[in-house]
Design a protein around this motif. Structure first.
Motif, mmCIF file in Angstrom:
data_model
loop_
_atom_site.group_PDB
_atom_site.id
_atom_site.type_symbol
_atom_site.label_atom_id
_atom_site.label_comp_id
_atom_site.label_asym_id
_atom_site.label_seq_id
_atom_site.Cartn_x
_atom_site.Cartn_y
_atom_site.Cartn_z
ATOM 1 N N ILE A 1 44.029 20.091 32.189
ATOM 2 C CA ILE A 1 44.933 19.578 33.234
ATOM 3 C C ILE A 1 46.031 20.610 33.495
ATOM 4 O O ILE A 1 46.399 20.865 34.641
ATOM 5 N N ILE A 2 46.551 21.196 32.423
ATOM 6 C CA ILE A 2 47.590 22.216 32.543
ATOM 7 C C ILE A 2 47.071 23.396 33.368
ATOM 8 O O ILE A 2 47.774 23.894 34.259
ATOM 9 N N ASP A 3 45.839 23.812 33.115
ATOM 10 C CA ASP A 3 45.240 24.893 33.898
ATOM 11 C C ASP A 3 45.094 24.490 35.364
ATOM 12 O O ASP A 3 45.326 25.307 36.261
ATOM 13 N N CYS A 4 44.709 23.257 35.606
ATOM 14 C CA CYS A 4 44.578 22.754 36.980
ATOM 15 C C CYS A 4 45.930 22.852 37.695
ATOM 16 O O CYS A 4 45.996 23.281 38.846
ATOM 17 N N ILE A 5 47.000 22.475 36.999
ATOM 18 C CA ILE A 5 48.342 22.530 37.586
ATOM 19 C C ILE A 5 48.729 23.980 37.876
ATOM 20 O O ILE A 5 49.152 24.314 38.986
ATOM 21 N N MET B 1 41.014 18.216 50.737
ATOM 22 C CA MET B 1 41.579 17.841 49.447
ATOM 23 C C MET B 1 40.572 18.188 48.344
ATOM 24 O O MET B 1 39.405 17.851 48.422
ATOM 25 N N LYS B 2 41.058 18.875 47.343
ATOM 26 C CA LYS B 2 40.236 19.219 46.192
ATOM 27 C C LYS B 2 40.658 18.326 45.036
ATOM 28 O O LYS B 2 41.837 18.185 44.748
ATOM 29 N N SER B 3 39.701 17.712 44.381
ATOM 30 C CA SER B 3 40.006 16.804 43.279
ATOM 31 C C SER B 3 39.127 17.150 42.083
ATOM 32 O O SER B 3 37.927 17.342 42.225
ATOM 33 N N GLU B 4 39.761 17.266 40.910
ATOM 34 C CA GLU B 4 39.029 17.510 39.673
ATOM 35 C C GLU B 4 39.343 16.386 38.705
ATOM 36 O O GLU B 4 40.500 15.961 38.595
ATOM 37 N N LYS B 5 38.311 15.896 37.998
ATOM 38 C CA LYS B 5 38.499 14.820 37.028
ATOM 39 C C LYS B 5 38.184 15.334 35.627
ATOM 40 O O LYS B 5 37.241 16.093 35.444
ATOM 41 N N PHE B 6 39.009 14.883 34.677
ATOM 42 C CA PHE B 6 38.850 15.315 33.297
ATOM 43 C C PHE B 6 38.989 14.117 32.362
ATOM 44 O O PHE B 6 39.872 13.287 32.543
ATOM 45 N N GLU B 7 38.129 14.079 31.354
ATOM 46 C CA GLU B 7 38.288 13.094 30.287
ATOM 47 C C GLU B 7 39.113 13.766 29.197
ATOM 48 O O GLU B 7 38.823 14.889 28.791
ATOM 49 N N VAL B 8 40.148 13.081 28.749
ATOM 50 C CA VAL B 8 41.027 13.635 27.723
ATOM 51 C C VAL B 8 40.947 12.748 26.488
ATOM 52 O O VAL B 8 41.327 11.586 26.520
ATOM 53 N N LYS B 9 40.413 13.334 25.404
ATOM 54 C CA LYS B 9 40.276 12.602 24.145
ATOM 55 C C LYS B 9 41.321 13.033 23.130
ATOM 56 O O LYS B 9 41.522 12.361 22.126
ATOM 57 N N SER B 10 41.941 14.200 23.369
ATOM 58 C CA SER B 10 42.914 14.735 22.410
ATOM 59 C C SER B 10 43.955 15.567 23.154
ATOM 60 O O SER B 10 43.768 15.913 24.329
ATOM 61 N N ILE B 11 45.014 15.897 22.457
ATOM 62 C CA ILE B 11 46.074 16.738 23.025
ATOM 63 C C ILE B 11 45.490 18.071 23.498
ATOM 64 O O ILE B 11 45.869 18.580 24.551
ATOM 65 N N LYS C 1 44.337 7.415 34.197
ATOM 66 C CA LYS C 1 43.792 6.074 33.975
ATOM 67 C C LYS C 1 43.380 5.963 32.510
ATOM 68 O O LYS C 1 42.820 6.894 31.942
ATOM 69 N N ILE C 2 43.659 4.801 31.932
ATOM 70 C CA ILE C 2 43.289 4.538 30.544
ATOM 71 C C ILE C 2 42.073 3.624 30.540
ATOM 72 O O ILE C 2 42.023 2.633 31.268
ATOM 73 N N ASP C 3 41.094 3.967 29.704
ATOM 74 C CA ASP C 3 39.921 3.121 29.517
ATOM 75 C C ASP C 3 39.650 3.090 28.016
ATOM 76 O O ASP C 3 39.099 4.043 27.457
ATOM 77 N N GLY C 4 40.087 2.030 27.378
ATOM 78 C CA GLY C 4 39.951 1.932 25.925
ATOM 79 C C GLY C 4 40.830 2.976 25.256
ATOM 80 O O GLY C 4 42.015 3.059 25.530
ATOM 81 N N ASN C 5 40.224 3.817 24.428
ATOM 82 C CA ASN C 5 41.005 4.869 23.775
ATOM 83 C C ASN C 5 40.857 6.209 24.484
ATOM 84 O O ASN C 5 41.240 7.243 23.972
ATOM 85 N N LYS C 6 40.287 6.184 25.683
ATOM 86 C CA LYS C 6 40.115 7.405 26.470
ATOM 87 C C LYS C 6 41.087 7.416 27.649
ATOM 88 O O LYS C 6 41.481 6.362 28.146
ATOM 89 N N ARG C 7 41.429 8.616 28.042
ATOM 90 C CA ARG C 7 42.249 8.790 29.231
ATOM 91 C C ARG C 7 41.488 9.682 30.203
ATOM 92 O O ARG C 7 40.854 10.653 29.801
ATOM 93 N N PHE C 8 41.590 9.343 31.461
ATOM 94 C CA PHE C 8 40.957 10.132 32.512
ATOM 95 C C PHE C 8 42.048 10.634 33.445
ATOM 96 O O PHE C 8 42.857 9.852 33.938
ATOM 97 N N TYR C 9 42.077 11.947 33.621
ATOM 98 C CA TYR C 9 43.070 12.585 34.486
ATOM 99 C C TYR C 9 42.369 13.091 35.721
ATOM 100 O O TYR C 9 41.316 13.718 35.629
ATOM 101 N N GLU C 10 42.955 12.834 36.875
ATOM 102 C CA GLU C 10 42.438 13.362 38.117
ATOM 103 C C GLU C 10 43.509 14.240 38.738
ATOM 104 O O GLU C 10 44.642 13.804 38.943
ATOM 105 N N CYS C 11 43.154 15.471 38.967
ATOM 106 C CA CYS C 11 44.067 16.465 39.533
ATOM 107 C C CYS C 11 43.733 16.572 41.026
ATOM 108 O O CYS C 11 42.678 17.110 41.377
#
Length: 137
Positions: free
Chosen positions: A17-21, A1-11, A124-134
């Protein structure tokens, strides 16, 4: 299993994430996250990235929205897996294009049983940040 994590602060950060998909080789994407975490926003930006002019909206009550016969967007929050299967929507996964499933975690055993490959995006949401795991399984 390959997993990548990204912090997303803006659109704009959703491009990662789109590239990961797009690079995953998978066309079935399970979107996992709480209400308001950004599942539909990700689909909206993905649709735009393909040059599709339709505005993606949440299919919460419709259960399925289709954008230019290239992106299929499902939401199992209200209807659940039983109605999804009863409506024959599992057969939709055989269509070419990307299939995004919000609240689709309970569908995973069915996908595996029928031999469908899939990608999981956990938000996952943490305050005003979002974390995406692909997670490319």
């Amino acid at each position: 299993m390959k997993s990548e994590k990204f912090e997303v602060k803006s659109i704009e950060d959703l491009k990662k994430i789109i590239d990961c998909i797009k690079n995953s080789g998978k066309n079935i994407i399970i979107l996992s996250g709480t209400l308001g975490s950004g599942k539909t926003t990700l689909v909206k930006e993905f649709v735009k990235s393909l040059g599709i002019k339709q505005d993606a909206t949440s299919p919460t009550f419709a259960i399925q929205n289709i954008y230019d016969n290239k992106v299929f967007h499902y939401d199992l929050y209200n209807k659940g897996i039983s109605e999804f299967l009863a409506l024959g929507l599992l057969e939709e996964f055989e269509k070419e294009g990307y299939h995004f499933i919000e609240w689709g975690e309970d569908l995973i055993p069915v996908l595996e049983n029928y031999g469908f490959d899939y990608l999981i995006i956990k938000i996952k949401i943490d305050g005003n940040k979002r974390f995406y795991e692909c997670q490319n399984l």
